[in-house]
Design an enzyme around this catalytic site. Structure first.
Site, PDB file in Angstrom:
ATOM      1  N   SER A 258       6.457   8.969  -6.633  1.00 25.71           N
ATOM      2  CA  SER A 258       5.008   8.991  -6.832  1.00 25.71           C
ATOM      3  C   SER A 258       4.654   8.256  -8.133  1.00 25.71           C
ATOM      4  CB  SER A 258       4.500  10.440  -6.820  1.00 25.71           C
ATOM      5  OG  SER A 258       3.104  10.486  -6.653  1.00 25.71           O
ATOM      6  N   ASP A 333       2.258   9.204   4.768  1.00 27.49           N
ATOM      7  CA  ASP A 333       1.868   9.608   3.409  1.00 27.49           C
ATOM      8  C   ASP A 333       0.357   9.492   3.264  1.00 27.49           C
ATOM      9  OD1 ASP A 333       1.474   9.905   0.644  1.00 27.49           O
ATOM     10  OD2 ASP A 333       3.398   8.987   0.170  1.00 27.49           O
ATOM     11  N   HIS A 365       3.837  12.600   1.827  1.00 30.99           N
ATOM     12  CA  HIS A 365       4.216  12.209   0.468  1.00 30.99           C
ATOM     13  C   HIS A 365       5.460  12.953  -0.016  1.00 30.99           C
ATOM     14  CE1 HIS A 365       3.489  10.347  -3.384  1.00 30.99           C
ATOM     15  NE2 HIS A 365       3.415  11.514  -3.998  1.00 30.99           N
TER      16      HIS A 365
END
Length: 389
Positions: A258, A333, A365
């Protein structure tokens, strides 16, 4: 922000002093007093004991890597509840008469206790001794500090159980680097870095500028310019690692997920970076592709900060990517959309460059479930083995 309401006043938190502290206000809006003060951040407010006139809170009063629970009585006397160093947190009963305490540090798994605000610990609820006994020989984390661009940064190193100072080890730099986050903490955490260490790697984490627990100035320096100072600090951290006598400076990798994936791309495309390999999982590649409530909080709008958006986008730095790269992303995601990775790969191809890419069909995600999380790290290890060993 922290806000609690009481009969005659309410309590809010503010960084107006340069650190996050607690303030007491009347319902007419007038500030009655500043409850806490000092060069530390209040990280949680538990409440006010109306009978004893005491406030309870968690803070970094014993250093940014620690979380300490404290009691501030009606006379202003500050008392540490439980351990001063390590990571403590509490959950109080509505009347503040009792609380459960969770405590851990780098060598102690969470210990849960039931306590009285008047008389201390009543009983141990769980000490996780059985859990700890399953791992008689664990790699030990060590803390260190280093200098980057005139700033002292907190770092953490994890070495193999059979560590030999005369050997030269490959290093994996693990980081997240997002605004207000912290990876270097004095807490129990058994994660995939232990797996990497068991395979002969040293794992190092450094919290650069923009991370939390060290006041407003340290955290907010990245405002309007995400990725700039974080990259300077991560590259300097890797250079620091390369100069350790037991590290092979030609075999250093970096990874992140991320925001950490974003920063892995930024650092791996910085000039003169020391990385041989990088892994970015679900990375943001341009803040224009991310949700506005987050991006504009730190970057303003693209119209207001066009240069900032351009300079902070890994997709604009592909020409400087000079190490082996693995990208991983879930196709479903809904946080960092897959378009981030696809657009980045397209830009790489336009520069005549290649990378490895591994997609997780229908995964979001977190890339979690159906054994997918272990596959993430198995693929990551395979990539590092092929490029760092």
């Amino acid at each position: 922000e922290i806000t609690r309401y009481y009969t005659d006043f309410f309590v809010v938190s503010s960084e107006r002093s340069g650190y996050n502290h607690l303030y007491q206000y009347s319902y007419s809006g007038a500030m009655m007093r500043q409850i806490t003060s000092g060069d530390y951040d209040v990280t949680a407010y538990y409440g006010y004991d109306n009978v004893q006139g005491a406030h309870y809170f968690q803070s970094t009063i014993n250093g940014a890597i620690n979380r300490t629970v404290s009691r501030l009585d009606a006379k202003g006397k500050l008392t540490t509840i439980g351990e001063a160093e390590g990571s403590s947190s509490a959950i109080f009963s509505p009347d503040m008469a009792f609380y459960t305490m969770s405590y851990s540090n780098i060598t102690t798994p969470p210990v849960y206790t039931l306590n009285s605000s008047k008389g201390g610990m009543l009983r141990v609820l769980e000490d996780n001794s059985d859990y700890l006994s399953r791992y008689p020989a664990l790699p030990q984390r060590e803390f260190f500090t280093m200098n980057s661009d005139g700033n002292t940064l907190n770092g953490m190193i994890l070495k193999p159980v059979d560590f030999t100072p005369s050997r030269k080890y490959p290093v994996i730099m693990s980081q997240y680097s997002g605004p207000g986050s912290q990876e270097v903490l004095n807490r129990w955490r058994m994660d995939w870095d232990y797996y990497f260490v068991s395979q002969g790697y040293i794992v190092i984490s450094v919290d650069g500028r923009g991370t939390g627990g060290r006041g407003k100035a340290f955290k907010d320096v990245v405002y309007r310019n995400l990725g700039h100072y974080e990259t300077i600090d991560q590259v300097n951290a890797a250079r620091y690692a390369a100069n350790l006598p037991y590290v092979d400076g030609s075999r250093i990798g970096i990874y992140g997920w991320s925001y950490g994936g974003y920063e892995a791309l930024m650092a791996a495309s910085a000039s003169d970076n020391p990385y041989k390999a990088a892994v970015a999982v679900a990375p943001v590649t341009d803040w224009r592709y991310y949700d506005t409530v987050y991006a504009e909080r730190f970057m303003l709008t693209p119209r207001e900060n066009e240069d900032g958006y351009n300079e902070s986008a890994p997709i604009n730095r592909v020409g400087d990517m000079n190490c082996r790269l693995l990208l991983m992303h879930g196709t479903a995601d809904d946080n960092v959309h897959l378009m981030n990775t696809l657009q980045y790969v397209s830009a790489l191809q336009s520069e005549g460059k290649i990378c490895d890419m591994f997609l997780f069909p229908n995964m979001n995600h977190s890339i979690y479930g159906c054994n997918s999380r272990s596959v993430v790290y198995l693929k990551m290890l395979d990539f590092f083995n092929n490029n760092l060993k």
